[in-house]
Design a protein around this motif. Structure first.
Motif, PDB file in Angstrom:
ATOM      1  N   PHE A   4     -37.578  26.970  -7.149  1.00  0.00           N
ATOM      2  CA  PHE A   4     -38.731  26.640  -6.035  1.00  0.00           C
ATOM      3  C   PHE A   4     -39.200  28.336  -5.980  1.00  0.00           C
ATOM      4  N   VAL A   5     -38.204  29.407  -5.797  1.00  0.00           N
ATOM      5  CA  VAL A   5     -38.770  30.610  -5.463  1.00  0.00           C
ATOM      6  C   VAL A   5     -39.334  31.048  -6.737  1.00  0.00           C
ATOM      7  N   GLU A   6     -39.005  30.783  -7.931  1.00  0.00           N
ATOM      8  CA  GLU A   6     -39.765  31.084  -9.071  1.00  0.00           C
ATOM      9  C   GLU A   6     -41.066  30.765  -9.198  1.00  0.00           C
ATOM     10  N   PHE A   7     -41.272  29.554  -8.859  1.00  0.00           N
ATOM     11  CA  PHE A   7     -42.639  28.975  -9.097  1.00  0.00           C
ATOM     12  C   PHE A   7     -43.594  29.424  -8.121  1.00  0.00           C
ATOM     13  N   ILE A   8     -42.965  29.855  -6.719  1.00  0.00           N
ATOM     14  CA  ILE A   8     -43.607  30.453  -5.679  1.00  0.00           C
ATOM     15  C   ILE A   8     -44.006  31.879  -6.219  1.00  0.00           C
ATOM     16  N   ALA A   9     -42.997  32.679  -6.614  1.00  0.00           N
ATOM     17  CA  ALA A   9     -43.198  34.125  -6.829  1.00  0.00           C
ATOM     18  C   ALA A   9     -44.363  34.158  -8.161  1.00  0.00           C
ATOM     19  N   ALA A  10     -44.288  33.304  -9.297  1.00  0.00           N
ATOM     20  CA  ALA A  10     -45.104  33.190 -10.330  1.00  0.00           C
ATOM     21  C   ALA A  10     -46.518  32.980  -9.784  1.00  0.00           C
ATOM     22  N   MET A  11     -46.874  32.123  -8.599  1.00  0.00           N
ATOM     23  CA  MET A  11     -48.073  32.249  -8.065  1.00  0.00           C
ATOM     24  C   MET A  11     -48.499  33.407  -7.177  1.00  0.00           C
TER      25      MET A  11
ATOM     26  N   ASP B 282     -64.102  43.837 -10.240  1.00  0.00           N
ATOM     27  CA  ASP B 282     -65.582  43.685 -10.505  1.00  0.00           C
ATOM     28  C   ASP B 282     -66.509  44.198  -9.463  1.00  0.00           C
ATOM     29  N   VAL B 283     -65.990  43.998  -7.960  1.00  0.00           N
ATOM     30  CA  VAL B 283     -66.760  44.547  -7.053  1.00  0.00           C
ATOM     31  C   VAL B 283     -66.893  45.997  -6.961  1.00  0.00           C
ATOM     32  N   LEU B 284     -65.628  46.871  -6.780  1.00  0.00           N
ATOM     33  CA  LEU B 284     -65.782  48.192  -6.562  1.00  0.00           C
ATOM     34  C   LEU B 284     -65.426  49.184  -7.753  1.00  0.00           C
ATOM     35  N   ASN B 285     -65.417  48.588  -8.809  1.00  0.00           N
ATOM     36  CA  ASN B 285     -65.396  49.321 -10.325  1.00  0.00           C
ATOM     37  C   ASN B 285     -64.099  50.283 -10.126  1.00  0.00           C
ATOM     38  N   LEU B 286     -63.139  49.904 -10.286  1.00  0.00           N
ATOM     39  CA  LEU B 286     -61.924  50.798 -10.027  1.00  0.00           C
ATOM     40  C   LEU B 286     -61.846  51.687 -11.165  1.00  0.00           C
ATOM     41  N   ARG B 287     -61.119  52.781 -10.985  1.00  0.00           N
ATOM     42  CA  ARG B 287     -60.756  53.428 -11.921  1.00  0.00           C
ATOM     43  C   ARG B 287     -59.932  53.282 -12.928  1.00  0.00           C
ATOM     44  N   TRP B 288     -59.788  53.832 -14.029  1.00  0.00           N
ATOM     45  CA  TRP B 288     -58.622  53.247 -15.240  1.00  0.00           C
ATOM     46  C   TRP B 288     -57.164  53.659 -14.751  1.00  0.00           C
ATOM     47  N   ARG B 289     -56.938  54.477 -13.980  1.00  0.00           N
ATOM     48  CA  ARG B 289     -55.701  54.676 -13.735  1.00  0.00           C
ATOM     49  C   ARG B 289     -55.087  53.721 -12.585  1.00  0.00           C
ATOM     50  N   ASP B 290     -56.185  53.059 -11.863  1.00  0.00           N
ATOM     51  CA  ASP B 290     -55.845  52.026 -10.832  1.00  0.00           C
ATOM     52  C   ASP B 290     -55.524  50.704 -11.724  1.00  0.00           C
ATOM     53  N   LYS B 291     -56.145  50.677 -12.814  1.00  0.00           N
ATOM     54  CA  LYS B 291     -55.728  49.484 -13.701  1.00  0.00           C
ATOM     55  C   LYS B 291     -54.336  49.412 -14.268  1.00  0.00           C
ATOM     56  N   LEU B 292     -53.849  50.766 -14.334  1.00  0.00           N
ATOM     57  CA  LEU B 292     -52.266  50.951 -14.713  1.00  0.00           C
ATOM     58  C   LEU B 292     -51.458  50.495 -13.681  1.00  0.00           C
ATOM     59  N   TYR B 293     -51.557  51.016 -12.695  1.00  0.00           N
ATOM     60  CA  TYR B 293     -50.456  50.693 -11.575  1.00  0.00           C
ATOM     61  C   TYR B 293     -50.407  49.643 -10.752  1.00  0.00           C
ATOM     62  N   LEU B 294     -51.579  49.123 -10.825  1.00  0.00           N
ATOM     63  CA  LEU B 294     -52.014  47.804  -9.830  1.00  0.00           C
ATOM     64  C   LEU B 294     -51.064  46.659 -10.306  1.00  0.00           C
ATOM     65  N   PRO B 295     -51.271  46.429 -11.693  1.00  0.00           N
ATOM     66  CA  PRO B 295     -50.497  45.186 -12.414  1.00  0.00           C
ATOM     67  C   PRO B 295     -48.902  45.617 -12.197  1.00  0.00           C
ATOM     68  N   THR B 296     -48.353  46.740 -12.267  1.00  0.00           N
ATOM     69  CA  THR B 296     -47.100  46.738 -12.000  1.00  0.00           C
ATOM     70  C   THR B 296     -46.660  46.484 -10.610  1.00  0.00           C
ATOM     71  N   VAL B 297     -47.513  46.662  -9.521  1.00  0.00           N
ATOM     72  CA  VAL B 297     -47.200  46.398  -8.281  1.00  0.00           C
ATOM     73  C   VAL B 297     -47.133  44.870  -8.262  1.00  0.00           C
ATOM     74  N   ALA B 298     -48.035  44.304  -8.819  1.00  0.00           N
ATOM     75  CA  ALA B 298     -48.513  42.839  -8.744  1.00  0.00           C
ATOM     76  C   ALA B 298     -47.062  42.046  -9.417  1.00  0.00           C
ATOM     77  N   SER B 299     -46.544  42.802 -10.389  1.00  0.00           N
ATOM     78  CA  SER B 299     -45.224  42.321 -11.099  1.00  0.00           C
ATOM     79  C   SER B 299     -44.080  42.484 -10.246  1.00  0.00           C
ATOM     80  N   LEU B 300     -44.087  43.150  -9.223  1.00  0.00           N
ATOM     81  CA  LEU B 300     -42.718  43.175  -8.631  1.00  0.00           C
ATOM     82  C   LEU B 300     -42.183  42.123  -7.999  1.00  0.00           C
ATOM     83  N   PRO B 301     -42.863  40.950  -7.508  1.00  0.00           N
ATOM     84  CA  PRO B 301     -42.281  39.688  -7.040  1.00  0.00           C
ATOM     85  C   PRO B 301     -41.580  38.843  -8.434  1.00  0.00           C
ATOM     86  N   LEU B 302     -42.039  39.211  -9.368  1.00  0.00           N
ATOM     87  CA  LEU B 302     -41.395  38.545 -10.645  1.00  0.00           C
ATOM     88  C   LEU B 302     -40.075  39.204 -10.920  1.00  0.00           C
TER      89      LEU B 302
END
Length: 417
Positions: free
Chosen positions: A104-111, A125-145
């Motif tokens: 159950f936790v796996e499923f919730i963490a994936a979502m 798309d709205v704020l037009n982030l910088r390239w370096r933001d596109k590198l560390y933000l996915p890393t943060v989002a992967s922490l639950p996984l």
């Protein structure tokens, strides 16, 4: 299995898990909801000025952009509706100790990780982030996984090929480096699709081919007797993704009525990373990214600014002939740093780029993407034909990935996982 509910199919001995049938029904529903909702949302996005110009068309009409957020919401709602289905057998029991909390936790963490990437993609798309933001933000989002992987599995052992195993043993525990690898996988998947874009339908097509390849791999593993829960978990996520993405592809294919935006690219990349990490087949997922890996390696000189890189590297459109030509970058070789001059010399020697040098020493060469390289090989080409060529290449690479994963892998590994 997530529960014991099964259905005998067509009177044979083959049993189909009931949750999988429900998941297929939800996925079909996601397609029809997306097919109905996306055209209704176009006016709303245009009113909010979330629009872009299709540079590869004569009309230069405004096209609603970032419609990937609609697909992402449909995908998430599909997963929300599916949450109780795999655990119905456990809900009927009074003893909570028997409830599969880890699954159950796996499923919730994936979502949670997927939801984070939809949010970050829409912000881009709205704020037009910088390239370096596109590198560390996915890393943060992967922490639950990574946290769920640590608490449920914490397996950091990798199988070594035969040529190395005779010296180091069949496996080696790389510890924290395995978590670094999984975090980098999330970053790569989210950005690899994003940099292989620029023509109508390419992002959705390549994502559908990768998703279809993952589904085929899961089914092959299940039918071959390795019916692990992780493969079913992967199917439960990938099928609604395919259903919702097919609806988006219908409006994003040539000639595009909507643009998907970075939201869809981030959503797709994180979805593939989720099933790869929690399904324990992250190396196999990478095999399905062969075109994206090639494009990344080919793009390295510009991505790391060794060679001047314009903001947009999409092909150049010729309205007179309605054909696409290579887009170009310009620079003086003397102005490049050492790595830039080395990259330029290597690529030029291998004929991976086509260069022209003016009398004043300014070099003009094609941008470093496989889209432009394909145009080098074919000559000026229509956009829809170029898209079909690149999609066929993606399919061929997936077939090659299956050849590596099954027939060839047995020559290099004693055991495969």
């Amino acid at each position: 299995m997530f529960n014991s509910f099964e259905l005998r199919a067509f009177g044979t001995s083959t049993s189909i898990p009931l949750p999988l049938l429900v998941n297929v029904a939800i996925s079909v529903g996601a397609y029809y909801v997306g097919q109905s909702l996306i055209p209704r949302m176009k006016t709303m996005f245009l009113s909010a000025n979330l629009a872009g110009v299709d540079m590869n068309k004569k009309s230069k009409a405004k096209i609603p952009e970032a419609l990937g957020v609609v697909t992402g919401c449909i995908f998430l709602v599909s997963l929300f509706l599916f949450i109780p289905v795999p655990f119905m057998g456990s809900f009927s029991k009074n003893d909570l100790e028997e409830f599969p909390h880890d699954k159950f936790v796996e499923f919730i963490a994936a979502m949670l990780s997927i939801c984070c990437m939809i949010l970050l993609g829409f912000a881009d798309d709205v704020l037009n982030l910088r390239w370096r933001d596109k590198l560390y933000l996915p890393t943060v989002a992967s922490l639950p996984l990574l946290m769920v992987y640590y608490t449920n599995f914490n397996s950091t052992t990798i199988i070594l090929p035969r040529i190395v195993s005779q010296f180091l043993g069949m496996s080696v525990n790389i510890g924290v480096l395995y978590y670094v690898y999984m975090g980098m996988l999330a970053v790569f998947c989210t950005n690899a699709i994003n940099i292989l874009a620029g023509i109508n339908g390419l992002e959705t097509c390549q994502s559908l081919v990768i998703a279809g390849s993952i589904v085929v791999f899961n089914l092959v593993e299940i039918l071959s007797g390795r019916c692990r829960e992780e493969y079913e978990f992967s199917l439960y996520i990938m099928l609604p993704y395919i259903g919702s993405t097919l609806a988006l592809w219908k409006y994003n294919r040539y000639p595009s009525q909507v643009f998907v935006g970075d939201t869809f690219n981030y959503l797709s990349g994180m979805t593939f990373a989720v099933v790869g990490i929690l399904g324990h087949f992250s190396k196999t997922v990478l095999l399905f990214f062969i075109p994206q890996i090639i494009n990344f390696v080919y793009s390295v000189p510009q991505l790391f600014r060794f060679i001047p890189c314009p903001r947009h590297r999409l092909p150049k459109y010729d309205p007179a002939s309605d054909l696409l030509h290579c887009s170009k970058t310009q620079f003086r070789v003397g102005d490049l740093n050492v790595l830039g001059r080395v990259c330029f010399a290597v690529f030029r020697t291998l004929r991976l780029i086509r260069c022209e040098e003016s009398e004043d020493g300014v070099v003009s060469c094609n941008n470093f993407t496989i889209i432009n390289f394909a145009i080098l090989l074919t000559g000026p080409i229509r956009e829809d034909r170029l898209n079909r060529l690149l999609v066929v290449f993606q399919v061929v690479c997936s077939l090659f990935a299956f050849a590596i994963r099954y027939p060839l892998a047995h020559y290099f590994y004693d055991t495969i996982n």
